[in-house]
Design an enzyme around this catalytic site. Sequence first.
Site, mmCIF file in Angstrom:
data_model
loop_
_atom_site.group_PDB
_atom_site.id
_atom_site.type_symbol
_atom_site.label_atom_id
_atom_site.label_comp_id
_atom_site.label_asym_id
_atom_site.label_seq_id
_atom_site.Cartn_x
_atom_site.Cartn_y
_atom_site.Cartn_z
ATOM 1 N N GLN A 191 38.953 41.267 43.586
ATOM 2 C CA GLN A 191 38.929 42.731 43.493
ATOM 3 C C GLN A 191 38.757 43.380 44.862
ATOM 4 O O GLN A 191 38.642 44.612 44.949
ATOM 5 C CB GLN A 191 37.783 43.193 42.570
ATOM 6 C CG GLN A 191 37.874 42.661 41.163
ATOM 7 C CD GLN A 191 39.007 43.293 40.353
ATOM 8 O OE1 GLN A 191 39.609 44.292 40.759
ATOM 9 N NE2 GLN A 191 39.308 42.719 39.204
ATOM 10 N N ASP B 226 34.708 35.201 45.909
ATOM 11 C CA ASP B 226 35.780 35.574 44.984
ATOM 12 C C ASP B 226 36.308 36.945 45.434
ATOM 13 O O ASP B 226 35.650 37.967 45.244
ATOM 14 C CB ASP B 226 35.208 35.629 43.559
ATOM 15 C CG ASP B 226 36.215 36.151 42.539
ATOM 16 O OD1 ASP B 226 37.277 36.639 42.946
ATOM 17 O OD2 ASP B 226 35.917 36.073 41.332
ATOM 18 N N CYS C 29 35.381 39.573 31.008
ATOM 19 C CA CYS C 29 35.145 38.200 31.501
ATOM 20 C C CYS C 29 33.856 38.141 32.311
ATOM 21 O O CYS C 29 33.787 37.470 33.356
ATOM 22 C CB CYS C 29 36.322 37.687 32.340
ATOM 23 S SG CYS C 29 37.855 37.632 31.454
ATOM 24 N N LYS D 198 46.812 41.364 41.322
ATOM 25 C CA LYS D 198 46.023 42.599 41.393
ATOM 26 C C LYS D 198 46.332 43.372 42.670
ATOM 27 O O LYS D 198 45.840 44.474 42.868
ATOM 28 C CB LYS D 198 44.529 42.274 41.329
ATOM 29 C CG LYS D 198 44.103 41.621 40.008
ATOM 30 C CD LYS D 198 42.621 41.369 39.988
ATOM 31 C CE LYS D 198 42.202 40.314 38.990
ATOM 32 N NZ LYS D 198 42.219 40.714 37.605
ATOM 33 N N HIS E 12 32.449 36.942 37.631
ATOM 34 C CA HIS E 12 33.496 36.796 36.604
ATOM 35 C C HIS E 12 33.412 35.366 36.064
ATOM 36 O O HIS E 12 32.989 34.449 36.787
ATOM 37 C CB HIS E 12 34.845 37.033 37.304
ATOM 38 C CG HIS E 12 36.044 37.075 36.414
ATOM 39 N ND1 HIS E 12 36.632 35.938 35.907
ATOM 40 C CD2 HIS E 12 36.793 38.108 35.976
ATOM 41 C CE1 HIS E 12 37.696 36.275 35.198
ATOM 42 N NE2 HIS E 12 37.808 37.598 35.213
#
Length: 414
Positions: free
Chosen positions: A211, A208, A372, A234, A131
């Site tokens: 998600q 990261d 993104c 999220k 991202h």
Amino acid sequence: MNQMSMTAGKAVDWSAVRGDFPLLERQVNGRPLLYFDSANTGQKPRSVIETVDDFYRRHNANVSRAVHTLGSEATEAYEGARRKLARFVNVHPDELVLCSGTTFAINLAAYSWALPRLQPGDVILLTQMEHHANIVPWQLVAQRTGATIEVAGITPDGALDLDALYAAMTPEVKLLGVTHVSNVLGTVNPVREICREARRRGIATLIDGSQALPHRKVDIAAIGCDFYAFTGHKMCGPTGTGALWARKEHLAAMPPFLGGGEMIREVRFDGTVFNDPPHKFEAGTPNIAGHIGLGAAVDYLDALGMSQVEAREMELLAHLNEELARIDGVRIFGNAEEKAAVVSFLVEGAHAHDLATLLDLEGVAVRSGHHCAHPLMHFYGVAATCRASLAFYNTHDEVERFAAALVKVRGLLA
Ligand SMILES: Cc1ncc(COP(=O)(O)O)c(C=O)c1O
């Protein structure tokens, strides 16, 4: 389809779970809302909304400052949320810097850890599926330090090319930034193995987790990374929440990113003594209500059980794939073996934005665009895709309604 799901001996009534999300009752364009955009932001259960509301109605005060009752209540609730979050991801609360989300968290690592230590000749290794939040901060650091950025590639089905990644881990690489789960392809990367390989070569790792946390059990200690960044909105929490986890020794050595109140022990004009981590990195009044709400989100997900959440989403993904396979002209981006419930697709002859606009008229919310992730779009040679991203509160009926809406829209655009 059956609305009850049984995993690890615990049955979850998924229609009752869905009832916990008031927004999902909405109509959009005269149709019941079909929300397939959870990778963008997740919907909030009533308990999170009520926790935030209750904070402002009954406890609102600043944290770590006032000795009065409200101040103590707010501080206890805020620090309690940090402890819940830390337990949820199996780390020590003192290693968890609360912040506005993944973007802030990665910038914090980039500016406080990487900027002072990188020099010309050093390499920051990223992957093709990152991202922008895990690309641009490193570019800014590279520009200022003279370090360079190298990119590990992916296979056409959207998995990391692990041989290429390990070959790229040269002695010049000082940091590897890699996403746990791709927001476009859904690919779940083997971060534990990757971190082990990086560590053997003396390379620091930043994962990261934006998600990953909303969809599966994440044990940061077991992953063995140096930094793990995530965002609260999220994972059923309020916007403007999240954290950077970093190893204690990194936090101790890193200079603060922002200066101001709260992050100090003593300020004099001839010098300032900083607070201990994590407070050293939390200058100013934080998002108190938001993080207390995130604590409620953790309670909610904990009560459901992340293995149940994952199993439910895998069932929905399998169903969605079956439905899409029946529709002519659908191209799916990302077919890695381990994949979360994110499906990026295009329909032959149709632009992604036209698809998303017409789907919206059917009450269907999907994201269209570059997500993104420009470098990933370049890899596939497309400007944009449509992305259906599911969460445990979606239903099998919705999967079927989505497929029917897509067939209709495809007919209109053909
Ligand atoms: C993989 C990934 N990384 C980083 C981000 C940025 O998160 P935030 O905007 O909450 O900082 C996102 C959000 O879409 C994401 O999906």
